[in-house]
Design a protein around this motif. Structure first.
Motif, PDB file in Angstrom:
ATOM      1  N   GLN A 291      29.564  20.197 -12.591  1.00  0.00           N
ATOM      2  CA  GLN A 291      29.538  19.360 -11.483  1.00  0.00           C
ATOM      3  C   GLN A 291      30.333  18.148 -11.531  1.00  0.00           C
ATOM      4  O   GLN A 291      31.024  17.356 -11.305  1.00  0.00           O
ATOM      5  CB  GLN A 291      28.419  19.920  -9.727  1.00  0.00           C
ATOM      6  CG  GLN A 291      29.002  18.873  -8.740  1.00  0.00           C
ATOM      7  CD  GLN A 291      30.578  20.166  -8.193  1.00  0.00           C
ATOM      8  OE1 GLN A 291      30.260  21.035  -8.484  1.00  0.00           O
ATOM      9  NE2 GLN A 291      31.217  19.497  -7.664  1.00  0.00           N
ATOM     10  N   ALA A 292      28.609  17.257 -12.172  1.00  0.00           N
ATOM     11  CA  ALA A 292      29.098  15.815 -12.478  1.00  0.00           C
ATOM     12  C   ALA A 292      30.100  16.290 -13.292  1.00  0.00           C
ATOM     13  O   ALA A 292      30.850  14.692 -13.354  1.00  0.00           O
ATOM     14  CB  ALA A 292      28.109  15.499 -13.280  1.00  0.00           C
TER      15      ALA A 292
ATOM     16  N   GLU B 135      33.968  16.123 -11.618  1.00  0.00           N
ATOM     17  CA  GLU B 135      34.399  14.878 -10.295  1.00  0.00           C
ATOM     18  C   GLU B 135      34.951  14.011 -11.294  1.00  0.00           C
ATOM     19  O   GLU B 135      34.807  13.889 -12.703  1.00  0.00           O
ATOM     20  CB  GLU B 135      33.133  14.371  -9.387  1.00  0.00           C
ATOM     21  CG  GLU B 135      32.278  15.739  -8.634  1.00  0.00           C
ATOM     22  CD  GLU B 135      30.858  15.747  -8.826  1.00  0.00           C
ATOM     23  OE1 GLU B 135      29.982  13.929  -8.614  1.00  0.00           O
ATOM     24  OE2 GLU B 135      30.422  16.187  -7.276  1.00  0.00           O
TER      25      GLU B 135
ATOM     26  N   LEU C 147      33.831  26.431 -12.277  1.00  0.00           N
ATOM     27  CA  LEU C 147      32.974  26.354 -11.085  1.00  0.00           C
ATOM     28  C   LEU C 147      34.024  26.987  -9.677  1.00  0.00           C
ATOM     29  O   LEU C 147      33.445  27.699  -8.916  1.00  0.00           O
ATOM     30  CB  LEU C 147      32.543  25.026 -10.478  1.00  0.00           C
ATOM     31  CG  LEU C 147      31.780  24.686 -11.184  1.00  0.00           C
ATOM     32  CD1 LEU C 147      31.549  22.896 -11.066  1.00  0.00           C
ATOM     33  CD2 LEU C 147      30.239  24.681 -11.233  1.00  0.00           C
TER      34      LEU C 147
ATOM     35  N   MET D 124      26.178  23.344 -20.784  1.00  0.00           N
ATOM     36  CA  MET D 124      26.044  24.084 -19.877  1.00  0.00           C
ATOM     37  C   MET D 124      26.500  25.319 -19.807  1.00  0.00           C
ATOM     38  O   MET D 124      25.988  25.811 -18.257  1.00  0.00           O
ATOM     39  CB  MET D 124      27.345  22.822 -19.261  1.00  0.00           C
ATOM     40  CG  MET D 124      27.149  21.307 -19.300  1.00  0.00           C
ATOM     41  SD  MET D 124      28.796  19.972 -19.024  1.00  0.00           S
ATOM     42  CE  MET D 124      29.223  20.089 -20.452  1.00  0.00           C
TER      43      MET D 124
ATOM     44  N   ASP E 217      27.590  33.286 -11.414  1.00  0.00           N
ATOM     45  CA  ASP E 217      27.136  32.999 -12.423  1.00  0.00           C
ATOM     46  C   ASP E 217      27.979  33.464 -13.386  1.00  0.00           C
ATOM     47  O   ASP E 217      27.610  32.588 -14.145  1.00  0.00           O
ATOM     48  CB  ASP E 217      25.897  32.035 -12.419  1.00  0.00           C
ATOM     49  CG  ASP E 217      25.145  30.875 -11.351  1.00  0.00           C
ATOM     50  OD1 ASP E 217      25.823  30.893 -10.623  1.00  0.00           O
ATOM     51  OD2 ASP E 217      24.208  30.778 -11.183  1.00  0.00           O
TER      52      ASP E 217
ATOM     53  N   ASP F 270      24.435  25.654 -15.714  1.00  0.00           N
ATOM     54  CA  ASP F 270      23.865  24.620 -15.635  1.00  0.00           C
ATOM     55  C   ASP F 270      24.543  23.746 -14.717  1.00  0.00           C
ATOM     56  O   ASP F 270      25.528  23.280 -15.139  1.00  0.00           O
ATOM     57  CB  ASP F 270      23.389  22.606 -16.541  1.00  0.00           C
ATOM     58  CG  ASP F 270      22.972  21.893 -16.331  1.00  0.00           C
ATOM     59  OD1 ASP F 270      23.016  21.873 -14.816  1.00  0.00           O
ATOM     60  OD2 ASP F 270      22.320  21.405 -16.845  1.00  0.00           O
ATOM     61  N   GLU F 271      24.448  24.516 -13.263  1.00  0.00           N
ATOM     62  CA  GLU F 271      26.125  23.374 -13.043  1.00  0.00           C
ATOM     63  C   GLU F 271      26.353  22.550 -12.366  1.00  0.00           C
ATOM     64  O   GLU F 271      27.225  21.911 -11.838  1.00  0.00           O
ATOM     65  CB  GLU F 271      26.119  24.948 -11.193  1.00  0.00           C
ATOM     66  CG  GLU F 271      26.145  26.730 -11.463  1.00  0.00           C
ATOM     67  CD  GLU F 271      26.299  26.890 -10.392  1.00  0.00           C
ATOM     68  OE1 GLU F 271      26.643  26.575  -9.404  1.00  0.00           O
ATOM     69  OE2 GLU F 271      25.747  27.676 -10.736  1.00  0.00           O
ATOM     70  N   GLU F 272      25.391  21.807 -12.397  1.00  0.00           N
ATOM     71  CA  GLU F 272      24.928  20.218 -11.720  1.00  0.00           C
ATOM     72  C   GLU F 272      25.788  19.730 -12.831  1.00  0.00           C
ATOM     73  O   GLU F 272      26.585  18.783 -12.502  1.00  0.00           O
ATOM     74  CB  GLU F 272      24.020  20.019 -11.601  1.00  0.00           C
ATOM     75  CG  GLU F 272      22.833  20.631 -10.230  1.00  0.00           C
ATOM     76  CD  GLU F 272      21.456  20.036 -10.579  1.00  0.00           C
ATOM     77  OE1 GLU F 272      20.606  19.094 -11.126  1.00  0.00           O
ATOM     78  OE2 GLU F 272      20.779  21.037  -9.451  1.00  0.00           O
ATOM     79  N   LYS F 273      25.637  19.523 -14.363  1.00  0.00           N
ATOM     80  CA  LYS F 273      26.063  18.932 -15.533  1.00  0.00           C
ATOM     81  C   LYS F 273      27.361  19.456 -15.746  1.00  0.00           C
ATOM     82  O   LYS F 273      28.366  18.316 -14.859  1.00  0.00           O
ATOM     83  CB  LYS F 273      25.610  19.763 -16.731  1.00  0.00           C
ATOM     84  CG  LYS F 273      24.421  18.666 -17.067  1.00  0.00           C
ATOM     85  CD  LYS F 273      24.331  18.695 -18.577  1.00  0.00           C
ATOM     86  CE  LYS F 273      23.644  18.316 -19.128  1.00  0.00           C
ATOM     87  NZ  LYS F 273      23.190  18.697 -20.880  1.00  0.00           N
TER      88      LYS F 273
END
Length: 72
Positions: free
Chosen positions: A68-69, A72, A10, A51, A19, A63-66
């Motif tokens: 990112q999750a 964390e 990321l 991802m 990306d 899949d940047e959301e996956k």
């Protein structure tokens, strides 16, 4: 390690403003202080989870959301 790798991908995406990262598994391994095989195995796992998409010399964030999750 999966969290560190997701965060690295990321951050690289932000630095390169793309990306699609033009980076080898070897360079990632050297940067993160681990073996290339470990990076390759984890990237294949990420690909299986949707991802990232892997091609020779390129890692595309799918899949940047996956990611990112996971980071964390």
């Amino acid at each position: 390690f999966d969290k560190r790798l997701a965060k690295f991908l990321l951050e690289e995406s932000v630095l390169e403003e793309s990306d699609s990262l033009k980076i080898t598994h070897e360079k990632i391994a050297n940067h993160m202080g681990t073996a290339r095989e470990v990076v390759t195995r984890m990237l294949r796992y990420f690909q299986g989870e949707g991802m990232v998409k892997l091609t020779r010399g390129t890692i595309e964030l799918a899949d940047e959301e996956k990611l990112q999750a996971l980071s964390e």
